[in-house]
Motif scaffolding. Structure first.
Motif, PDB file in Angstrom:
ATOM      1  N   ILE A  85       0.843  -1.203   0.000  1.00  0.00           N
ATOM      2  CA  ILE A  85       0.000   0.000   0.000  1.00  0.00           C
ATOM      3  C   ILE A  85       0.874   1.247   0.000  1.00  0.00           C
ATOM      4  N   ASN A  86       1.943   1.252   0.794  1.00  0.00           N
ATOM      5  CA  ASN A  86       2.868   2.389   0.794  1.00  0.00           C
ATOM      6  C   ASN A  86       3.496   2.590  -0.578  1.00  0.00           C
ATOM      7  N   PHE A  87       3.797   1.493  -1.274  1.00  0.00           N
ATOM      8  CA  PHE A  87       4.403   1.585  -2.598  1.00  0.00           C
ATOM      9  C   PHE A  87       3.453   2.247  -3.603  1.00  0.00           C
ATOM     10  N   LEU A  88       2.156   2.069  -3.400  1.00  0.00           N
ATOM     11  CA  LEU A  88       1.182   2.699  -4.301  1.00  0.00           C
ATOM     12  C   LEU A  88       1.315   4.223  -4.288  1.00  0.00           C
ATOM     13  N   LYS A  89       1.792   4.769  -3.174  1.00  0.00           N
ATOM     14  CA  LYS A  89       1.995   6.226  -3.085  1.00  0.00           C
ATOM     15  C   LYS A  89       3.011   6.687  -4.126  1.00  0.00           C
ATOM     16  N   THR A  90       4.064   5.908  -4.312  1.00  0.00           N
ATOM     17  CA  THR A  90       5.080   6.288  -5.304  1.00  0.00           C
ATOM     18  C   THR A  90       4.555   6.143  -6.728  1.00  0.00           C
ATOM     19  N   LYS A  91       3.520   5.319  -6.905  1.00  0.00           N
ATOM     20  CA  LYS A  91       2.916   5.129  -8.221  1.00  0.00           C
ATOM     21  C   LYS A  91       1.869   6.187  -8.539  1.00  0.00           C
ATOM     22  N   GLY A  92       1.486   7.003  -7.531  1.00  0.00           N
ATOM     23  CA  GLY A  92       0.526   8.070  -7.774  1.00  0.00           C
ATOM     24  C   GLY A  92      -0.778   7.955  -7.014  1.00  0.00           C
ATOM     25  N   CYS A  93      -0.907   6.964  -6.158  1.00  0.00           N
ATOM     26  CA  CYS A  93      -2.124   6.814  -5.355  1.00  0.00           C
ATOM     27  C   CYS A  93      -2.229   8.002  -4.392  1.00  0.00           C
ATOM     28  N   PRO A  94      -3.413   8.580  -4.251  1.00  0.00           N
ATOM     29  CA  PRO A  94      -3.562   9.736  -3.356  1.00  0.00           C
ATOM     30  C   PRO A  94      -3.325   9.370  -1.888  1.00  0.00           C
ATOM     31  N   PHE A  95      -2.519  10.149  -1.241  1.00  0.00           N
ATOM     32  CA  PHE A  95      -2.263  10.038   0.193  1.00  0.00           C
ATOM     33  C   PHE A  95      -2.328  11.434   0.771  1.00  0.00           C
ATOM     34  N   PHE A  96      -2.671  11.538   2.035  1.00  0.00           N
ATOM     35  CA  PHE A  96      -2.603  12.797   2.755  1.00  0.00           C
ATOM     36  C   PHE A  96      -1.558  12.595   3.833  1.00  0.00           C
ATOM     37  N   GLY A  97      -0.348  13.016   3.553  1.00  0.00           N
ATOM     38  CA  GLY A  97       0.774  12.708   4.442  1.00  0.00           C
ATOM     39  C   GLY A  97       1.078  11.227   4.337  1.00  0.00           C
ATOM     40  N   ARG A  98       0.972  10.512   5.465  1.00  0.00           N
ATOM     41  CA  ARG A  98       1.202   9.064   5.451  1.00  0.00           C
ATOM     42  C   ARG A  98      -0.099   8.279   5.459  1.00  0.00           C
ATOM     43  N   LYS A  99      -1.231   8.974   5.393  1.00  0.00           N
ATOM     44  CA  LYS A  99      -2.527   8.306   5.474  1.00  0.00           C
ATOM     45  C   LYS A  99      -3.248   8.352   4.130  1.00  0.00           C
ATOM     46  N   THR A 100      -4.146   7.397   3.946  1.00  0.00           N
ATOM     47  CA  THR A 100      -4.978   7.337   2.753  1.00  0.00           C
ATOM     48  C   THR A 100      -6.333   6.757   3.146  1.00  0.00           C
ATOM     49  N   THR A 101      -7.263   6.754   2.221  1.00  0.00           N
ATOM     50  CA  THR A 101      -8.576   6.165   2.484  1.00  0.00           C
ATOM     51  C   THR A 101      -8.705   4.869   1.692  1.00  0.00           C
ATOM     52  N   VAL A 102      -9.589   4.004   2.148  1.00  0.00           N
ATOM     53  CA  VAL A 102      -9.845   2.754   1.436  1.00  0.00           C
ATOM     54  C   VAL A 102     -10.373   3.063   0.040  1.00  0.00           C
ATOM     55  N   ARG A 103     -11.247   4.058  -0.055  1.00  0.00           N
ATOM     56  CA  ARG A 103     -11.821   4.431  -1.361  1.00  0.00           C
ATOM     57  C   ARG A 103     -10.733   4.877  -2.326  1.00  0.00           C
ATOM     58  N   TRP A 104      -9.801   5.712  -1.869  1.00  0.00           N
ATOM     59  CA  TRP A 104      -8.727   6.182  -2.743  1.00  0.00           C
ATOM     60  C   TRP A 104      -7.899   5.018  -3.269  1.00  0.00           C
ATOM     61  N   VAL A 105      -7.559   4.084  -2.382  1.00  0.00           N
ATOM     62  CA  VAL A 105      -6.729   2.944  -2.783  1.00  0.00           C
ATOM     63  C   VAL A 105      -7.494   2.068  -3.778  1.00  0.00           C
ATOM     64  N   ARG A 106      -8.751   1.777  -3.479  1.00  0.00           N
ATOM     65  CA  ARG A 106      -9.548   0.943  -4.392  1.00  0.00           C
ATOM     66  C   ARG A 106      -9.710   1.599  -5.754  1.00  0.00           C
ATOM     67  N   GLU A 107      -9.983   2.906  -5.779  1.00  0.00           N
ATOM     68  CA  GLU A 107     -10.129   3.610  -7.051  1.00  0.00           C
ATOM     69  C   GLU A 107      -8.824   3.610  -7.833  1.00  0.00           C
ATOM     70  N   PHE A 108      -7.700   3.802  -7.131  1.00  0.00           N
ATOM     71  CA  PHE A 108      -6.408   3.814  -7.803  1.00  0.00           C
ATOM     72  C   PHE A 108      -6.091   2.452  -8.398  1.00  0.00           C
ATOM     73  N   ILE A 109      -6.319   1.382  -7.633  1.00  0.00           N
ATOM     74  CA  ILE A 109      -6.051   0.034  -8.126  1.00  0.00           C
ATOM     75  C   ILE A 109      -6.942  -0.270  -9.333  1.00  0.00           C
ATOM     76  N   ALA A 110      -8.201   0.127  -9.266  1.00  0.00           N
ATOM     77  CA  ALA A 110      -9.121  -0.102 -10.385  1.00  0.00           C
ATOM     78  C   ALA A 110      -8.668   0.659 -11.621  1.00  0.00           C
ATOM     79  N   LYS A 111      -8.223   1.897 -11.431  1.00  0.00           N
ATOM     80  CA  LYS A 111      -7.755   2.709 -12.558  1.00  0.00           C
ATOM     81  C   LYS A 111      -6.513   2.084 -13.181  1.00  0.00           C
ATOM     82  N   GLU A 112      -5.593   1.620 -12.348  1.00  0.00           N
ATOM     83  CA  GLU A 112      -4.372   0.992 -12.847  1.00  0.00           C
ATOM     84  C   GLU A 112      -4.673  -0.313 -13.579  1.00  0.00           C
ATOM     85  N   ALA A 113      -5.729  -0.993 -13.174  1.00  0.00           N
ATOM     86  CA  ALA A 113      -6.110  -2.251 -13.810  1.00  0.00           C
ATOM     87  C   ALA A 113      -6.904  -2.020 -15.091  1.00  0.00           C
ATOM     88  N   GLY A 114      -7.247  -0.766 -15.368  1.00  0.00           N
ATOM     89  CA  GLY A 114      -7.961  -0.438 -16.599  1.00  0.00           C
ATOM     90  C   GLY A 114      -9.468  -0.480 -16.480  1.00  0.00           C
TER      91      GLY A 114
END
Length: 80
Positions: A24-53
């Motif tokens: 999950i931390n690595f997703l931050k370097t790929k462009g997943c939205p984080f606010f400092g060191r925290k993120t939301t489940v929705r942000w991570v799920r949306e980012f993974i879905a976007k990356e998967a096409g």
């Protein structure tokens, strides 16, 4: 139950996301939205879905309110 909109540290959402905290931390370097060191489940799920096409979910239709104009579509008078 974890709130999908609340900010969490990656270690707090590993069971919900299904990835390790390092992944999950690595997703931050790929462009997943984080606010400092925290993120939301929705942000991570949306980012993974976007990356998967995946296609984004369509937004619900927006209906104009009754105060935006006349029913005939013509200009409305102002009470200024």
């Amino acid at each position: 139950m974890i709130d999908l909109e609340k900010l969490h540290y990656p270690a707090e959402i590993v069971d919900v996301i299904g990835l390790s905290k390092n992944e999950i931390n690595f997703l931050k370097t790929k462009g997943c939205p984080f606010f400092g060191r925290k993120t939301t489940v929705r942000w991570v799920r949306e980012f993974i879905a976007k990356e998967a096409g995946a296609q984004p979910e369509p937004l619900p239709p927006v209906h104009p309110s009754a105060t935006t104009g006349s029913k005939s579509g013509g200009p409305t008078a102002s009470n200024d």
